[in-house]
Design a protein around this motif. Structure first.
Motif, short mmCIF file in Angstrom:
data_model
loop_
_atom_site.label_atom_id
_atom_site.label_comp_id
_atom_site.label_asym_id
_atom_site.label_seq_id
_atom_site.Cartn_x
_atom_site.Cartn_y
_atom_site.Cartn_z
N THR A 1 0.83 -1.20 0.00
CA THR A 1 0.00 0.00 0.00
C THR A 1 0.86 1.25 0.00
OG1 THR A 1 -1.67 -1.23 1.27
CG2 THR A 1 -1.94 1.15 1.12
N VAL B 1 0.47 4.05 -2.88
CA VAL B 1 0.17 5.46 -2.63
C VAL B 1 1.26 6.35 -3.22
CG1 VAL B 1 -0.03 7.22 -0.83
CG2 VAL B 1 -1.26 5.05 -0.61
N GLN C 1 -2.83 -1.37 5.95
CA GLN C 1 -3.00 -0.58 4.73
C GLN C 1 -3.00 0.92 5.04
OE1 GLN C 1 -6.69 -2.30 3.53
NE2 GLN C 1 -5.74 -4.20 2.83
N ASN D 1 -10.53 3.70 -2.60
CA ASN D 1 -9.52 3.12 -1.71
C ASN D 1 -9.38 4.06 -0.51
OD1 ASN D 1 -7.19 2.21 -0.39
ND2 ASN D 1 -6.27 1.50 -2.29
N ASN E 1 -6.22 -2.55 -0.22
CA ASN E 1 -7.39 -1.69 -0.25
C ASN E 1 -8.40 -2.17 0.79
OD1 ASN E 1 -9.70 -0.21 -0.89
ND2 ASN E 1 -9.39 -0.37 -3.09
N ARG F 1 -5.76 4.93 0.79
CA ARG F 1 -5.00 5.89 -0.01
C ARG F 1 -5.45 7.32 0.30
NH1 ARG F 1 -6.57 8.39 -4.87
NH2 ARG F 1 -4.86 9.60 -5.69
N ALA G 1 -0.28 3.50 3.76
CA ALA G 1 -0.68 4.67 2.97
C ALA G 1 -0.04 5.93 3.54
CB ALA G 1 -2.19 4.80 2.97
N ASP H 1 -0.09 8.66 -6.29
CA ASP H 1 -0.10 10.11 -6.03
C ASP H 1 0.95 10.82 -6.87
OD1 ASP H 1 -2.04 9.42 -4.27
OD2 ASP H 1 -1.00 10.06 -2.46
#
Length: 313
Positions: free
Chosen positions: A59, A63, A134, A247, A109, A250, A138, A67
């Motif tokens: 994760t 991210v 997660q 998600n 997720n 995230r 993130a 991003d």
């Protein structure tokens, strides 16, 4: 997304796949205790915690990459940055799913972990461990991104996080532009449900998973997510709206690190997917246990013709 049975998506035993078949032998087994149903032993299982490390790191990379893709495509001088962003997101998600799949089942997720829990593929205890991992991952991914981008880019693009609105300079002072809460909420529900219905179900159904294969299933999952990102950013056409999150982890990572307006309406990125998960679960309870055409195509045209002429085939 992964398979719990060896005949679903390969030889690895994972936690995200086909709904187990109920046979006569299983029916004769003694009822499960509440502790077993909740999967409480998972909290002290070293294997589950090792698997959660895969979720955490996977994760974090997800991210950081997604991003970064959001910032890079919006910063580039192209006519349709959301199209490029969607394609790159689909490729990235597919690669990461294949990488984490053997370790933990490749959820990455909370939507997947929640849905797998409701359907009964993994225990509630494992899902809690995964979702916490997660969210931590993130946040680490968002921190890593913040460390490499300039402060001006971080401010301009909200660290690539999930946004409903953004504040821009106007002729008479700063103005807020973006999407209304109700629109974003419904988009989150619809897009997450389509994601579960159109792609994740292929991994849940052992027949489809086996016939399509691991790489194909994961590629479809990535493709569907990419399409939904493109659709949600295109159909609204509102600057300041980052598209359907689908998600929660995230969205949480960027909001925790960047803060500010990323917390505005942040609940939408949790409540919307949660409703979609329950809606998808209800769908799985409504459809026939063996699903449509599970016993073959008995009413195909050739079969009807053969029956008319007394064929035993």
């Amino acid at each position: 997304m992964a398979a719990t049975t060896r005949d679903a998506l390969g030889d690895e035993e994972t936690q995200f796949s086909s709904i187990p078949k109920i046979d006569e032998e299983n029916k004769k087994k003694s009822p499960l205790t509440l502790s077993q149903r909740l999967g409480l032993p998972d909290f002290v299982s070293p294997d589950v915690w090792r698997a959660s490390v895969g979720e955490l790191l996977g994760t974090a990379v997800l991210v950081f990459m997604l991003d970064n893709i959001v910032i890079s495509t919006l910063e580039s001088d192209v006519k349709m940055p959301n199209l490029i962003m969607s394609i790159l997101a689909a490729i990235t998600i597919t690669i990461l799913l294949l990488a984490v799949f053997p370790v933990s089942g490749g959820h990455l997720n909370p939507v997947i972990s929640c849905s797998a829990t409701l359907v009964g593929i993994i225990s509630m205890s494992r899902a809690i461990i995964y979702i916490v991992a997660q969210c931590i991952g993130a946040a680490l991914g968002a921190l890593a991104l913040k460390a490499v981008v300039s402060s001006s880019i971080e401010q301009t693009f909200s660290l690539g996080g999930c946004t409903l609105t953004v504040i821009l300079p106007g002729p008479n002072g700063p103005i807020t532009v973006g999407l209304e809460t109700a629109q974003a909420f419904w988009l989150e529900i619809f897009c997450t449900f389509v994601f579960l219905f159109a792609s994740v179900w292929m991994a849940y159904d052992h027949r489809q998973a086996k016939s399509l294969g691991l790489v194909t299933v994961m590629s479809i999952v990535g493709l569907v997510l990419g399409l939904l990102v493109f659709i949600s950013t295109t159909v609204t056409g509102k600057k300041g709206y980052a598209g359907a999150g689908m998600n929660p982890a995230r969205c949480f990572g960027a909001a925790l690190v960047r803060g500010g307006h990323l917390w505005n309406g942040h609940w939408i990125f949790w409540v919307g997917p949660a409703i979609a998960c329950w809606a998808f679960y209800l769908y799985t309870k409504i459809i026939p246990p063996q699903h449509f055409h599970a016993d073959g195509y008995k009413h195909d045209f050739v079969g009807v013709i053969k029956a008319l002429f007394g064929s035993d085939a």
